[in-house]
Structure formats: structure tokens, C-alpha cells
Write a protein that holds these residues in place. Structure first.
Motif, PDB file in Angstrom:
ATOM      1  N   ASP A   8      -1.960  12.893  10.084  1.00  0.00           N
ATOM      2  CA  ASP A   8      -1.871  13.397   8.794  1.00  0.00           C
ATOM      3  C   ASP A   8      -2.352  14.880   8.531  1.00  0.00           C
ATOM      4  OD1 ASP A   8      -1.082  13.020   6.034  1.00  0.00           O
ATOM      5  OD2 ASP A   8      -3.356  12.946   5.541  1.00  0.00           O
ATOM      6  N   SER A  74       2.357  12.504   9.438  1.00  0.00           N
ATOM      7  CA  SER A  74       2.590  12.669   7.946  1.00  0.00           C
ATOM      8  C   SER A  74       2.011  13.781   7.432  1.00  0.00           C
ATOM      9  CB  SER A  74       1.482  11.423   7.186  1.00  0.00           C
ATOM     10  OG  SER A  74       1.054  11.733   5.954  1.00  0.00           O
ATOM     11  N   HIS A 156       5.984  18.185   7.567  1.00  0.00           N
ATOM     12  CA  HIS A 156       6.040  17.263   8.698  1.00  0.00           C
ATOM     13  C   HIS A 156       7.248  17.446   9.385  1.00  0.00           C
ATOM     14  CE1 HIS A 156       9.343  14.252   7.571  1.00  0.00           C
ATOM     15  NE2 HIS A 156       9.314  13.860   8.696  1.00  0.00           N
ATOM     16  N   ASP A 230       3.061  12.468   2.546  1.00  0.00           N
ATOM     17  CA  ASP A 230       1.794  11.693   2.713  1.00  0.00           C
ATOM     18  C   ASP A 230       1.941  10.499   1.617  1.00  0.00           C
ATOM     19  OD1 ASP A 230       1.886  13.466   0.259  1.00  0.00           O
ATOM     20  OD2 ASP A 230       0.111  14.366   0.639  1.00  0.00           O
ATOM     21  N   ALA A 233       3.556   7.567   3.565  1.00  0.00           N
ATOM     22  CA  ALA A 233       2.849   7.405   4.724  1.00  0.00           C
ATOM     23  C   ALA A 233       1.583   6.416   4.021  1.00  0.00           C
ATOM     24  CB  ALA A 233       2.274   8.566   5.369  1.00  0.00           C
ATOM     25  N   ALA A 421       1.172   6.571   9.234  1.00  0.00           N
ATOM     26  CA  ALA A 421       2.221   7.315  10.236  1.00  0.00           C
ATOM     27  C   ALA A 421       2.052   6.436  11.654  1.00  0.00           C
ATOM     28  CB  ALA A 421       1.548   8.705  10.349  1.00  0.00           C
TER      29      ALA A 421
END
Length: 478
Positions: A8, A74, A156, A230, A233, A421
Motif C-alpha cells: 500500500d 494498493s 497504483h 486504497d 483495497a 492488496a
């Protein structure tokens, strides 16, 4: 045991978790900050994407990725990584929280004919965070850069492209694409006419991958899943199902729920995003959340923990003291120029414990009304996951189930987006119709204590609603 990893990449740091692909148990984790560049404009939030790669490398030290067979990514949503026709970075990436695109967002809304036209086109009304607003800003203020940009990747997308060794094919997923402002979760198609409206010319756009479809393999043979934004995820990491909602209490409030269909809200209060499973993630936001508690604590000369303790010394309804928490205006309800209002002051309600309680209840009543906005568009809210440090305060945990009217889940602190993720990577590795079932360890569920508790919560909300309608009659239904 197969091991998968989730990355992330936020605005400030990279977090990585390595998980058991079958159970989701976190085996190893790491994190590293993103170096912050010197900005030419103090208002800007920009980044060199290479720093995301450097941070990823720093976070993965110590054998963190040893034995990993698949990776999911993510990252922060809405950002703009502009590349020229040769795939070379045109300028620093513009991040979601760069405020300079506020005027561009407003002009785009007008250019298409108003909020209802945008909601019909893409399920949302562009805000300054959206990628399309940043394209419009570039066209106006950096026309040379704007003309050079031939394609745009989201953070991403760019990281996945780097991990795969710069393949010719660029990819993204439904969730992150739905935050660009030029891909519609309603139709599942790009809108190049909207790109041209913002930038002046069309763009090469990434292919949209299915939820369990791999983006490819690294030169070393590691499977890379589609990746996502995000929030999407985090929803995957928390194991959300239809009927589940998330309330994230940052300085602002973020409220979203899993739903089977896209939601089209002509007012623009709800943004209709896609999720990472093939479903949808309608989202509302409030400008005032944890900052209400911080401001109340500062007024009372205490910290957040002490504010929570004070609030528990009062009782539901705070002896008639009501705080409308519109300290910076409000987005939901739409009151951009409002200020906070404290009313119900009487001799018996002048104690600091009642002000603390009014702050907690005012913040939560405002969030509860945003949940009702989702419900009003057919979105089921049967359970709420409460995120953020403010959600761990005892007074918030005590009041939230009563005011929301449903069970409230307090997940353990953790890297939920990175875990989501990783779960996506496990799903792509398995190739199954549904993602693997990962339990959320150490989560605490708090439920209203019977009909009487719900009745008390309804009474507090009615008290709050009466004050809101008194001071802001434009928000009254009908």
C-alpha cells in the motif's frame, strides 16, 4: 504454504504485509516513508514517482518478500502520473490532495451542464481530488506539459507497470478507474469526450482488468494482480460484504458501503465508485469528523482520551446540549458556508462533561445522517466498520451503535489496504470465482443493547435533527 504480499503506497509512506494465502494471517510486515520533494508552489502536493519505488525497496528489506509468489498493489486514489508518447514522465505526479484544481473542478461541472449531467455520465460529480480536474488544471496553467501528456496512469497503475518491467500494455482496475472522472462505473466504459473536455485531446488509457485477473508476471516470475485504490483495497482487507459500511474518522469523515449496483445521485452528494470485487462502493463524505473532537478537546484544555472520559460522565443527549459540528462548513449536508452551532445552554448543561458529550454525539449524528443518505438511495447498511483513532475512544464506541442503529465493528489497528492488496493477490493466484475467505482477527463487535437503547439513540438523533432544521431549514426534508 503459499505466501502473498500486499503493498500500500499512500501519500506519505509504503506499507507491505506478507500473508498466508489461505488464511490471511500476517507473517511479516514493513513500512518506510516517502521522501517529500521541495515544492515550487507552497499550495501543491506533488511527488516524483521514483520515490515510491525507493520507499517500496526500503519497506521490503530484511527478507520481507522471501517466498512470496504473488503481489497486489494498493495506492492513493485519483493521482495523475502523466507520460508522453514514449512513456517518459512529463512532470511530477499530481496527488489527490493538491488543492490547486478546485477551480478546474468547478469549471468542468459547468462545462458539462451541472452536477446532474456528471452524475449521469460517470456516477459522480468531480471534486478537486479527481484526476480529470487535474487534467483541466494542467491545460489551463501548464499548457505545454498538458500537450505533451499522451497517457495518464494512476499511482497504483504506475507501480504495477514498474514491477512488471515496463510492458507495452498498461492496466488498471475498475475501482481505481472509477475515481478518474473519465471512466464510468455505470456503463463500464471510458469517456474520451470528457478527457477532451478537460485536457483538449484524448489520452491512451489503461486496460481495465477483472477483479481476479492478473496484470502479469515480473521478470523473476512473481504474479502481479490487478491492484486497486486504497479504499477499495481496505474494503477487501476488511472482508466487507453487501450490507456492510465503513465509517473512517479522520479529520474528515469517509463513509462508504458495498452495493450490487452503481448509485447515481443527481445532487453529487454520493460518489459512485466501483470496488475491487465486481461490485460497487458508493461513498459520501463529511468535512467534519475527528477534528470536531480535537477542537472540543482544545477548548476544554484536555487531550482526546480525556475528552472521551469526560463525555462518559454525561448521559445520552448531553442534558439538552447540541453541537452542530459544521466547523469548516459541510459537504453532507451541503452547507459550504456554515459554522458550528452550540445550543441548549442551561445552568445544568454548562459542565465540561456535557460539552464533551455534545461533541461526540454531534460528530456521530452528522455521520449517521450521511449513512441515511446512502440508505435513501437503496444501499443497505446493516453493519458499520469504524476506522480511525477517534473510533477507539470509549465514548465513541459507547455512542456509535446507539446512534447508527446497527452493530459496529472495531477492527484491530493495521494495514487494512495492504492486507486487501495481498488478498487480491491470493485471489489472482488461486483463480477462483470469489476471493479467499480471510477472517479478521481480534475485531470487536458492539451492538445496541436492545430496543430501549435504540430508542435512546433515536431520541438523541431527533434532538440533533430538530436543531439542524431550526438553524438550517434548507436541510429539512420536503
Amino acid at each position: 504454504m503459499a505466501i502473498v504480499a500486499g503493498i500500500d503506497s499512500s501519500t506519505t509512506r509504503t506499507r507491505i504485509v506478507a500473508c498466508d494465502a489461505d488464511t490471511g494471517a500476517v507473517l511479516r510486515d514493513g513500512k518506510a516513508p516517502h521522501p517529500q520533494p521541495e515544492a515550487a508552489d507552497a499550495r501543491s502536493t506533488e511527488a516524483d514517482p521514483q520515490t515510491w519505488l525507493h520507499s517500496l525497496g526500503d519497506a521490503a528489506t530484511g527478507g520481507l518478500l522471501e517466498g512470496v509468489t504473488a503481489i497486489g498493489v494498493s495506492a492513493q486514489q485519483h493521482g495523475l502520473v502523466g507520460l508522453d508518447a514514449g512513456g517518459v514522465l512529463v512532470r511530477l505526479a499530481l496527488l489527490w490532495n493538491d488543492p490547486r484544481s478546485a477551480g478546474a473542478a468547478a469549471s468542468l461541472i459547468d462545462a458539462l451542464g451541472g452536477p446532474a449531467r456528471w452524475a449521469e455520465a460517470i456516477g459522480s460529480v468531480p471534486t478537486p481530488a479527481y484526476t480529470i480536474a487535474k487534467l483541466r488544471w494542467l491545460a489551463e496553467f501548464e499548457p505545454v506539459s498538458a500537450q505533451r501528456i499522451a497517457e495518464v496512469l494512476l499511482p497504483h497503475d504506475w507501480l504495477v507497470w514498474q514491477l512488471l518491467g515496463h510492458p507495452r500494455r498498461r492496466t488498471t482496475d475498475r475501482g481505481d478507474a472509477s475515481g478518474t472522472g473519465y471512466w464510468s462505473p455505470v456503463t463500464g466504459e471510458y469517456r474520451q469526450d470528457l478527457v477532451e473536455l478537460a485536457l483538449g485531446h484524448e489520452l491512451r488509457v489503461p486496460d481495465i482488468l477483472g477483479p481476479a485477473e492478473p496484470a502479469g508476471h515480473t521478470p523473476e516470475g512473481l504474479l502481479i494482480s490487478a491492484g486497486t485504490g486504497d479504499n477499495m483495497a481496505a474494503a477487501l482487507g476488511l472482508g466487507l460484504r453487501p450490507g456492510d459500511a465503513v465509517v473512517s474518522l479522520g479529520g474528515n469523515g469517509t463513509i462508504f458501503a458495498v452495493h450490487e449496483q452503481a448509485v447515481v445521485d443527481a445532487t453529487g452528494v454520493i460518489s459512485s465508485f466501483a470496488d475491487a470485487t465486481g461490485r460497487h462502493l458508493p461513498m459520501a463524505g463529511t468535512l467534519n469528523a475527528a477534528q470536531v473532537l480535537r477542537s472540543a478537546a482544545a477548548m476544554l484544555g484536555c487531550d482526546l482520551e480525556q475528552l472521551g472520559d469526560l463525555a462518559l460522565q454525561s448521559s445520552p443527549g448531553a442534558y439538552g446540549l447540541v453541537l452542530l459540528p459544521y466547523l469548516d462548513g459541510e459537504r453532507t449536508p451541503r452547507l459550504p458556508h456554515a459554522a458550528g452551532t452550540l445550543t441548549g445552554l442551561r445552568a445544568e448543561s454548562m459542565g465540561p462533561q456535557h460539552l464533551a458529550r455534545a461533541a461526540v454525539e454531534g460528530m456521530l449524528c452528522n455521520i449517521a445522517e450521511a449513512l441515511d443518505v446512502l440508505r435513501g438511495h437503496g444501499v443497505a447498511v446493516n453493519r458499520v466498520f469504524l476506522l480511525g483513532a477517534a473510533g477507539r475512544l470509549a465514548a465513541v464506541r459507547d455512542s456509535a451503535p446507539r446512534l447508527f442503529g446497527v452493530p459496529v465493528v472495531i477492527p484491530p489497528p493495521g494495514a487494512h489496504a495492504a492486507r486487501g492488496a495481498a488478498r487480491q493477490a491470493a485471489w489472482a493466484l488461486a483463480g477462483t470465482p470469489e476471493p479467499p475467505v480471510w477472517e479478521l482477527p481480534d475485531a470487536v463487535t458492539l451492538a445496541p443493547e436492545g430496543e430501549q437503547d435504540l430508542a435512546v439513540g433515536n431520541a438523541v438523533r431527533q434532538q440533533y435533527q430538530a436543531v439542524r432544521e431550526q438553524f438550517h431549514p434548507e436541510t429539512a426534508e420536503g
